[in-house]
Each structure stands twice: as structure tokens, then as C-alpha cells.
Design an enzyme around this catalytic site. Structure first.
Site, PDB file in Angstrom:
ATOM      1  N   GLY A  11     -19.413  28.635 -15.230  1.00 35.89           N
ATOM      2  CA  GLY A  11     -20.252  28.666 -16.402  1.00 35.89           C
ATOM      3  C   GLY A  11     -21.240  27.380 -15.814  1.00 35.89           C
ATOM      4  N   ARG A  72     -21.470  35.603 -13.234  1.00 35.57           N
ATOM      5  CA  ARG A  72     -20.114  35.557 -12.985  1.00 35.57           C
ATOM      6  C   ARG A  72     -19.935  37.112 -12.000  1.00 35.57           C
ATOM      7  NH1 ARG A  72     -17.359  31.809 -15.980  1.00 35.57           N
ATOM      8  NH2 ARG A  72     -18.634  31.183 -18.006  1.00 35.57           N
ATOM      9  N   ASP A 103     -12.786  25.405 -12.397  1.00 41.56           N
ATOM     10  CA  ASP A 103     -11.409  25.898 -10.992  1.00 41.56           C
ATOM     11  C   ASP A 103     -12.173  27.351 -11.078  1.00 41.56           C
ATOM     12  OD1 ASP A 103     -11.853  27.135 -13.287  1.00 41.56           O
ATOM     13  OD2 ASP A 103      -9.210  26.765 -14.374  1.00 41.56           O
ATOM     14  N   THR A 125     -18.428  21.242 -14.563  1.00 42.57           N
ATOM     15  CA  THR A 125     -17.645  22.245 -15.468  1.00 42.57           C
ATOM     16  C   THR A 125     -17.829  21.392 -17.071  1.00 42.57           C
ATOM     17  OG1 THR A 125     -16.141  23.795 -17.117  1.00 42.57           O
ATOM     18  CG2 THR A 125     -15.207  22.264 -15.452  1.00 42.57           C
ATOM     19  N   ASP A 127     -15.844  22.037 -19.640  1.00 38.53           N
ATOM     20  CA  ASP A 127     -14.047  22.356 -19.950  1.00 38.53           C
ATOM     21  C   ASP A 127     -13.061  20.569 -19.105  1.00 38.53           C
ATOM     22  OD1 ASP A 127     -14.724  24.791 -21.454  1.00 38.53           O
ATOM     23  OD2 ASP A 127     -14.183  25.390 -19.399  1.00 38.53           O
ATOM     24  N   ASP A 129     -11.653  20.507 -17.162  1.00 36.01           N
ATOM     25  CA  ASP A 129     -10.113  21.253 -16.700  1.00 36.01           C
ATOM     26  C   ASP A 129      -9.613  21.562 -15.529  1.00 36.01           C
ATOM     27  OD1 ASP A 129     -12.298  23.770 -16.000  1.00 36.01           O
ATOM     28  OD2 ASP A 129     -11.200  24.983 -16.982  1.00 36.01           O
ATOM     29  N   ARG A 171     -11.773  26.444 -23.020  1.00 34.41           N
ATOM     30  CA  ARG A 171     -10.728  27.411 -23.094  1.00 34.41           C
ATOM     31  C   ARG A 171      -9.797  26.797 -22.707  1.00 34.41           C
ATOM     32  NH1 ARG A 171     -12.512  31.156 -17.898  1.00 34.41           N
ATOM     33  NH2 ARG A 171     -13.151  29.544 -16.598  1.00 34.41           N
TER      34      ARG A 171
HETATM   35  P1  ATP Z   1     -16.189  27.157 -16.385  1.00 35.61           P
HETATM   36  O1  ATP Z   1     -14.976  27.536 -16.492  1.00 35.61           O
HETATM   37  O2  ATP Z   1     -16.878  26.528 -16.584  1.00 35.61           O
HETATM   38  O3  ATP Z   1     -16.530  29.067 -16.997  1.00 35.61           O
HETATM   39  P2  ATP Z   1     -15.467  28.609 -13.519  1.00 35.61           P
HETATM   40  O4  ATP Z   1     -16.279  27.963 -12.067  1.00 35.61           O
HETATM   41  O5  ATP Z   1     -14.763  27.936 -14.019  1.00 35.61           O
HETATM   42  O6  ATP Z   1     -16.983  28.018 -15.386  1.00 35.61           O
HETATM   43  P3  ATP Z   1     -15.437  31.742 -13.224  1.00 35.61           P
HETATM   44  O7  ATP Z   1     -15.891  32.239 -14.082  1.00 35.61           O
HETATM   45  O8  ATP Z   1     -13.586  31.459 -13.696  1.00 35.61           O
HETATM   46  O9  ATP Z   1     -16.165  30.068 -14.268  1.00 35.61           O
HETATM   47  O10 ATP Z   1     -15.536  31.363 -11.567  1.00 35.61           O
HETATM   48  C1  ATP Z   1     -16.848  31.395 -11.449  1.00 35.61           C
HETATM   49  C2  ATP Z   1     -17.204  32.605  -9.961  1.00 35.61           C
HETATM   50  O11 ATP Z   1     -16.465  32.154  -9.249  1.00 35.61           O
HETATM   51  C3  ATP Z   1     -16.817  33.858 -10.601  1.00 35.61           C
HETATM   52  O12 ATP Z   1     -17.216  34.926 -11.313  1.00 35.61           O
HETATM   53  C4  ATP Z   1     -16.483  34.893  -8.925  1.00 35.61           C
HETATM   54  O13 ATP Z   1     -17.182  34.760  -8.587  1.00 35.61           O
HETATM   55  C5  ATP Z   1     -15.812  33.586  -8.305  1.00 35.61           C
HETATM   56  N1  ATP Z   1     -13.912  33.631  -8.616  1.00 35.61           N
HETATM   57  C6  ATP Z   1     -12.943  32.803  -9.136  1.00 35.61           C
HETATM   58  N2  ATP Z   1     -12.340  33.561  -9.635  1.00 35.61           N
HETATM   59  C7  ATP Z   1     -12.095  33.609  -7.666  1.00 35.61           C
HETATM   60  C8  ATP Z   1     -11.013  34.576  -6.661  1.00 35.61           C
HETATM   61  N3  ATP Z   1      -9.548  34.585  -7.309  1.00 35.61           N
HETATM   62  N4  ATP Z   1     -11.414  34.438  -6.023  1.00 35.61           N
HETATM   63  C9  ATP Z   1     -12.408  34.785  -5.284  1.00 35.61           C
HETATM   64  N5  ATP Z   1     -13.360  34.174  -5.776  1.00 35.61           N
HETATM   65  C10 ATP Z   1     -13.473  33.709  -7.889  1.00 35.61           C
END
Ligand code: ATP
Length: 319
Positions: A11, A72, A103, A125, A127, A129, A171
Site C-alpha cells: 500500500g 500487490r 510487513d 506504511t 498502518d 504495523d 489492518r
Molecule cells: P501495507 O501494509 O501498507 O499494505 P505491505 O507491504 O504490507 O503494505 P502487502 O500487499 O502485504 O503490503 O505486501 C506487498 C507485496 O510484498 C506483495 O504484493 C508481494 O509482492 C510481496 N510479499 C508479501 N508477502 C510475501 C511473501 N510471503 N513472500 C514473498 N513476497 C511477499
């Protein structure tokens, strides 16, 4: 190392641009080359990679969103996809990668690190978090957006003696709800940390009505319950008109505030510093005003965010 890459993932958050700018400008100052990877891990896989110079990050420090784009890309969980990503990085001669995200994005960086490719994570982020840091980039700006919305709801709620529920992002982390609710003077806070106790909520609202309160503003973290159904329940139990407002994506947008711009610039610079010291597989944080770094694997697997019981107690006393 001679060349580094930078991407934003997950995000978007206000201040991500300032962080990219920090990485790029400090890296160039230190004599490194920098490549921007567009659209997060998706662009990494699709080889959407371009060199960045000082001008590439002109006029972005004040802009919300991320000019590099974000995505994503669940496919990044597959090892073959990550192998292709590393191949692309090597193709461009990129020795290390800075990942700005939450995360989920850290998980991707952790997996690359485990495959022998050095990554540094910067927490971006709204969040708040991410473990190992007091604040994430974008959190403070989002909080100001939420407070502005709560202030507006308060005006109209008071005029109509209405109960307002405001659903806040975060979240599975209640920080944004908690701090916004304190700053906005909300009557009741429901977060993943407190859970939702409907009976307690109703008796709290009724106590407020008995005290002569003209409104009640209830701040609740997203994903906890259907807020429109909760509004109907409160209306039935208290006899007061109740409306729910879901703030949604407006919390993600807007110009980063001063705190986020400075934090992002500091963290971007620190990422480059760590890479120059030969560090990899680290994630950056700010704790008690000091920049820190942790093992990214340890941060994901073992570190947890502390629950701010002190602030929940404060909120209780302020109602
Ligand atoms: P926000 O919490 O602000 O939405 P975020 O970084 O937590 O941000 P996510 O959509 O959870 O957002 O993760 C971003 C991207 O990181 C995912 O779309 C994916 O490409 C990669 N990712 C997430 N989890 C994994 C995993 N277990 N292994 C490899 N890549 C991952």
C-alpha cells in the site's frame, strides 16, 4: 558495492517519495549509481528498471503516493519468480536493493535475503504495523487526515446529537485508531488490541448520554466488524441516531507532513549508509528518536510491536 536499486511496494504511503529521494540523493553523493524499480516486485519481475539521477527525484518531496508506483504481486511468494527477479537485478549490475513498504513487502525482502541477495527494508506504511520501529513513514500524515475527518464528524454529530462511528485503517494494528482517537477526543476506541465488547460499548455510550454529552464518536479499526450493522445495533440499543463513516483510501493520500518528510529522508540516507558499511538483510527503524537497524528475518519472525497500554489508559481517563 557500486549500484543499488530502490522500489516501493504494498500500500502506498505519504512520504514514500521523500524516502526514494533520500536514497537516490545520498547514494549519488556517495558515488553510487541508483536504479529505480517501477511497480514494486511486479516491476522487478518484469524488468521494469531504469537509472535514476538527481533530477529524477526533483519536486517529489512534497508529493503523496509514490512516483515509482506500487503493486500487490502475490506471485512473488513463488521461488521461480524471485529467481527471475534476482536475475534481472544482476542483469542491471545492481548489487543491493532498498525496499520501502510494510510487513508484506518485508516478507519479500526477507525471502530475497535468504536467497543470498542483500536487501534493506524501510518501513513505509500508514498502518504503523511494522516491528522494530516506533513510527513508519506515512503514519503521522495519515493520522492528521483522520483527525481532520473526526473534527468534521464532531461538528455535525454535536449539532444533531448523533452517534458517529469512524472506521480507520491499520489492518491488524490499532495504533492509527488509538492515537487519532486521542487527538480527536473520541468517546470510545475499538482496536484489534482491545477487541469489541458490545455490552461495554453500549453502557459506555449510555453513561455519556446520562452525563449530558451531545455526541459520541467511536473510532474503530478496519476489518473488525461491519460498521453499518454496528451502527444499527447502537441505534436500537440507545435510541440515538447512529451513522458509520468509512474513511477508506483518503487516509493513504495527501502531501506528507513535516514529520514524515524528515523521517523518510533520514531513513533513506541511513539505508545507503548501511549498504556502504556492507550490511544486508536489515530493516530500519526509529526508536526513541534514534535510527536503528534489525535483522530483517528476526524482525519478521520474532519481533512484535508493543501494545500501547499507556495510551489506552490515557484515553480512558480523558473520556
Ligand atoms: P501495507 O501494509 O501498507 O499494505 P505491505 O507491504 O504490507 O503494505 P502487502 O500487499 O502485504 O503490503 O505486501 C506487498 C507485496 O510484498 C506483495 O504484493 C508481494 O509482492 C510481496 N510479499 C508479501 N508477502 C510475501 C511473501 N510471503 N513472500 C514473498 N513476497 C511477499
Amino acid at each position: 558495492i557500486k549500484k543499488i536499486g530502490v522500489l516501493t511496494s504494498g500500500g502506498d504511503a505519504p512520504g514514500m517519495n521523500a524516502a526514494v529521494r533520500g536514497v537516490v540523493r545520498v547514494a549519488l553523493t556517495e558515488g553510487l549509481e541508483v536504479c529505480g524499480i517501477y511497480d514494486g516486485y511486479q516491476g522487478l519481475y518484469n524488468n521494469h528498471i531504469k537509472p535514476l539521477d538527481r533530477q529524477s527525484v526533483s519536486d517529489v518531496i512534497n508529493k503523496g503516493g509514490t512516483f515509482l508506483g506500487s503493486a500487490r504481486f502475490p506471485e512473488f511468494r513463488e521461488v521461480e519468480v524471485r529467481e527471475k527477479a534476482i536475475e534481472n537485478l544482476k542483469l542491471h549490475g545492481i548489487d543491493a536493493l532498498v525496499v520501502i513498504g510494510g510487513d508484506g513487502s518485508y516478507m519479500g525482502a526477507k525471502k530475497l535475503t535468504e536467497m543470498g541477495y542483500p536487501c534493506i527494508g524501510i518501513p513505509g506504511t500508514i498502518d504503523n504495523d511494522v516491528a522494530g520501529t516506533d513510527y513508519t513513514i506515512g503514519y503521522m500524515t495519515a493520522m492528521n487526515t483522520v483527525i481532520d475527518a473526526i473534527d468534521r464528524l464532531r461538528d455535525t454529530s454535536s449539532s444533531h446529537q448523533r452517534i458517529s462511528i469512524v472506521e480507520v485503517m491499520g489492518r491488524h494494528c490499532g495504533d492509527l485508531t488509538l492515537m487519532s482517537a486521542i487527538a480527536g477526543g473520541c468517546e470510545y476506541i475499538i482496536t484489534p488490541e482491545t477487541g469489541l465488547d458490545k455490552e461495554q460499548l453500549i453502557s459506555h455510550i449510555n453513561r455519556g448520554i446520562a452525563k449530558g454529552k451531545k455526541h459520541a464518536i467511536i473510532a474503530i479499526t478496519e476489518l473488525m466488524t461491519d460498521v453499518n450493522a454496528l451502527a444499527k445495533y447502537i441505534e436500537a440499543e440507545t435510541g440515538r441516531e447512529t451513522r458509520a463513516t468509512v474513511l477508506g483510501h483518503i487516509q493513504r493520500g495527501g502531501q506528507p507532513d513535516a514529520f514524515d518528510r524528515v523521517l523518510a529522508s533520514r531513513m533513506g540516507a541511513y539505508a545507503v549508509e548501511l549498504l556502504l558499511q556492507g550490511e544486508g538483510g536489515r530493516c530500519i527503524g526509529i526508536q526513541c528518536e534514534k535510527l536503528v537497524h534489525h535483522d530483517i528475518i528476526d524482525a519478521i519472525e520474532n519481533m512484535r510491536r508493543p501494545v500501547r497500554n499507556d495510551l489506552y489508559e490515557l484515553a480512558e481517563k480523558l473520556f
